[in-house]
Design an enzyme around this catalytic site. Structure first.
Site, PDB file in Angstrom:
ATOM      1  N   GLY A 104       0.799  -1.177   0.078  1.00 28.25           N
ATOM      2  CA  GLY A 104      -0.137   0.249   0.000  1.00 28.25           C
ATOM      3  C   GLY A 104       0.808   1.050  -0.017  1.00 28.25           C
ATOM      4  N   GLU A 107       1.487   1.867  -3.445  1.00 26.77           N
ATOM      5  CA  GLU A 107       0.332   2.267  -4.240  1.00 26.77           C
ATOM      6  C   GLU A 107      -0.088   3.682  -3.829  1.00 26.77           C
ATOM      7  OE1 GLU A 107      -2.552  -1.643  -4.481  1.00 26.77           O
ATOM      8  OE2 GLU A 107      -1.955  -1.257  -2.496  1.00 26.77           O
TER       9      GLU A 107
END
Length: 697
Positions: A104, A107
């Site tokens: 993440g 991301e």
């Protein structure tokens, strides 16, 4: 409860605002961080920022999602909500990456308008290793930045890339020298001042337009060959394929479906069990918090054979000087040459620079005299497995080594207390059991003798960590944890072969379960003669394996063992092996029968679980998870199966108890009689996972 602003610091440099993720130690994206990012972006907009730099505090940008929040009601805002704020921002947001940007964390960076990084930074999407797919757009944004096949490799393998490689691929925009925050601020200010236009990853089409789907599918098939039954790599392929064949929002739906399906599955649960277990294994329950390791700068390894050379390579690999000792110059030269050849192969493959090779070679010294021990801060013995020889060498090491220096043995089975008895410093003697090949395998069993001090254990753990090993502290017994438990599988394998199975049946079942190699194939690779020698030393027998060794069938090195091997070392069923098994069964008056795969699996795994429970009873392992970590990192157990104790817990210990009792009655094998801990936990409705940690004996 902490204020969201405490998780995201807001700073200014003129009209460039800086948002610093501050959730130590690795800046996971917990609820407070997500809320802080959203509030920070809104504040930057209100206050007229011209550009925003998003950076991490401490040692990295962000290690990604907070996995302890998985399988719980998610608190707003979600990562997609944060990403919407980033992508809808009229102010360019630049991610500045140091340390690692993983999962993440990467991301988040991919959603930004641009990305800059220090050369030392690593960027990756390792979710596949936790049993799921990137769930916040990573499978959709990365292909749009670097193309489908390049993204597929990063996502399916889960391996990170360095910033320089990321720059070449096209998912960072610049490598920053010097101070990252100041460099990123200057880069963002210049970009805003010049009127540079940014195209968000979600809006890019140039790298995926007209993608060669046949080439993509071929690349996917090659990557999936390594999966061996793991589901998450397949989910990654499905999600990345959607990036090439569907609109962005549709691809996000496919990614989310794959994430939800996988994260709730058994494999992801198992992989997260091992992930957290590897962290937990670093905690020794009875070690005082203020225990300090002894300083180690210079290490001596006794023995330059396969194990000794491999152990020594670990030290040179991380920039630590090391000296290997052999009895003759010829043996020393041979050992050093093997180490050099290993590194040279890595240079040829492009994974090691020539300069780094030369540096490592210079750090690895050799000697034919034990006098070098006088200058050592740590001595690791790695000679052959013979108690007399080990006690003799430890007496010499004790006389030569400075007071306060730890002496470690790489023994895989022998009694550490007996070895320590040859010295006047038993409190400084420990086991450091490396796994072969020692320069590759991550696991390090640290064996605690009855006299081993906490300082000695802490020293071994500190050194293990510095040479990038995964430490697990275990107690002192024959075979310690891994080899002791594995040893209980052998008699059942012999029994199954006698009763009706063939080597290919045994290996097919175990490889179908997810093992890289079945036990028969593994025996052939290691050498059946080695196993026979161990049995002779212990006064035990394995009638079928011993008969094969008597026929000169030692395994791959002789071209025949449990199998016969062609010139490519392809294993092939051998009628001579089957005839040998049938003959022994007839002489033993065993009536052979068809054995179902489920029985083969249970009879090979249940005695291992039973022995693992005995090890917990005796305090040889602190926790059940320690056993699972050892097997997943040292014995080829697929991490997505979670280890033997996890397997037993998922079956339920009542079922484990009953099956053990059933097989014990059917085979008259005492190793299958459920031990006291299993009986107790089954009666209580308990589990290994919840049985608590204890001091290692």
């Amino acid at each position: 409860m902490q204020d969201d602003a405490q998780f995201v610091e807001h700073a200014f440099d003129g009209d460039v605002h800086v948002l610093r993720i501050a959730n130590p130690p690795v800046n996971t994206l917990r609820t407070g961080v997500r809320a802080g990012l959203l509030a920070g972006i809104q504040r930057c907009t209100r206050e007229g920022a011209r550009a925003i730099v998003l950076i991490g505090t401490g040692r990295m940008f962000s290690a990604g999602a907070e996995m302890t929040e998985f399988n719980k009601p998610r608190q707003p805002p979600s990562l997609p909500e944060v990403f919407d704020a980033i992508e809808n921002s009229k102010i360019p947001i630049v991610a500045a990456i140091h340390g690692s940007a993983l999962g993440g964390g990467l991301e988040v960076a991919l959603a930004c308008h641009a990305r800059v990084a220090l050369a030392s930074a690593q960027l990756g999407l390792p979710e596949v290793k936790r049993g799921f797919v990137p769930g916040a757009g990573g499978t959709q944004r990365l292909p749009r930045l670097i193309g489908g096949e390049a993204a597929l490799k990063i996502i399916v393998t889960g391996e990170p890339v360095r910033a320089g490689e990321a720059l070449k691929l096209g998912f960072i925009d610049a490598v920053i020298d010097g101070d990252l925050e100041q460099g990123a601020i200057a880069w963002a200010r210049e970009a805003a001042k010049s009127g540079r236009s940014f195209t968000l990853a979600r809006n890019r089409r140039d790298k995926i337009e007209g993608a060669d789907m046949a080439a993509f599918d071929a690349a996917a098939a090659a990557l999936l060959k390594r999966a061996r039954g793991q589901e998450s790599p397949k989910g990654c392929v499905t999600a990345v394929r959607a990036a090439l064949t569907a609109a962005f929002d549709e691809g996000l739906l496919v990614e989310r479906q794959q994430f939800t399906r996988l994260v709730e599955g058994e494999q992801s649960f198992a992989l997260r069990h091992i992930f957290f277990g590897e962290r937990e294994a670093q905690r020794v329950p009875d070690m005082p918090a203020d225990t300090q390791p002894l300083p180690v700068k210079n290490t001596v390894v006794i023995g330059a054979g396969t194990m000794g050379g491999g152990i020594a390579m670990n030290f040179a690999n991380v920039g630590m000087p090391v000296t290997v000792v052999e009895t003759t110059q010829e043996a020393l030269d041979r050992g050093l040459a093997k180490c050099h050849a290993n590194w040279e192969r890595t240079v040829t493959s492009g994974r090691l620079s020539q300069a780094e090779f030369e540096k490592r070679k210079a750090l690895l010294k050799g000697s034919t005299t034990l006098d070098v021990v006088k200058d050592a801060d740590l001595v690791i013995e790695a000679i052959y497995e013979d108690m007399g020889a080990k006690k003799e060498i430890f007496a010499k090491l004790d006389a030569l080594a400075r007071p306060g220096v730890v002496l470690a043995s790489n023994t895989s089975t022998l009694d550490i207390d007996a070895i320590a008895s040859a010295t006047k410093r038993p409190e400084l003697v420990v086991g450091m059991h490396f796994f072969s090949p020692a320069n590759v395998m991550r696991l390090l069993e640290i064996v605690r003798g009855s006299a081993s001090s906490m300082a000695a254990i802490a020293t071994a753990m500190d050194v293990g960590k510095r040479i990038n090993k995964l430490n697990v502290v275990v107690g002192n017994c024959d075979g310690f944890v891994g080899n002791r438990i594995t040893g209980k599988r052998g008699p059942q394998m012999e029994a199954l072969l006698m009763e009706g199975a063939l080597p290919q049946d045994i290996d097919r079942v175990m490889e179908g379960y997810g093992m890289a190699m079945g036990p028969c194939a593994t025996g052939d690779l290691a050498g059946l003669d080695i196993g026979a020698a161990v049995r002779r030393a212990r006064g035990t027998v394995a009638p079928i394996a011993d008969a094969l060794v008597a026929l000169g069938r030692f395994g791959q090195k002789t071209g025949k063992g449990w199998y016969m091997y062609d010139e490519k070392r392809t294993r092939l069923p051998d009628p001579i092996v089957e005839a040998t098994i049938l003959d022994l069964a007839e002489k033993s008056q065993v009536r052979r029968r068809k054995i179902e795969d489920s029985e083969i699996l249970e009879r090979l795994l249940l005695p291992m679980v039973n022995e693992g429970a005995k090890i917990l009873e005796e305090g040889i392992a602190s926790r059940a998870i320690d056993i699972d970590v050892i097997f997943c990192n040292g014995f080829g157990w697929p991490a997505w199966r979670g280890g033997p104790m996890f397997w037993a817990d998922r079956m339920g210990l009542k079922a484990v108890r009953d099956k053990l009792a059933q097989y014990a009655a059917a085979t008259n094998d005492p190793n299958l009689k459920p031990c006291a801990l299993i009986e107790r936990l089954a009666a209580e409705g308990g589990s290994f996972a919840n049985s608590g940690a204890r001091k290692v004996a």
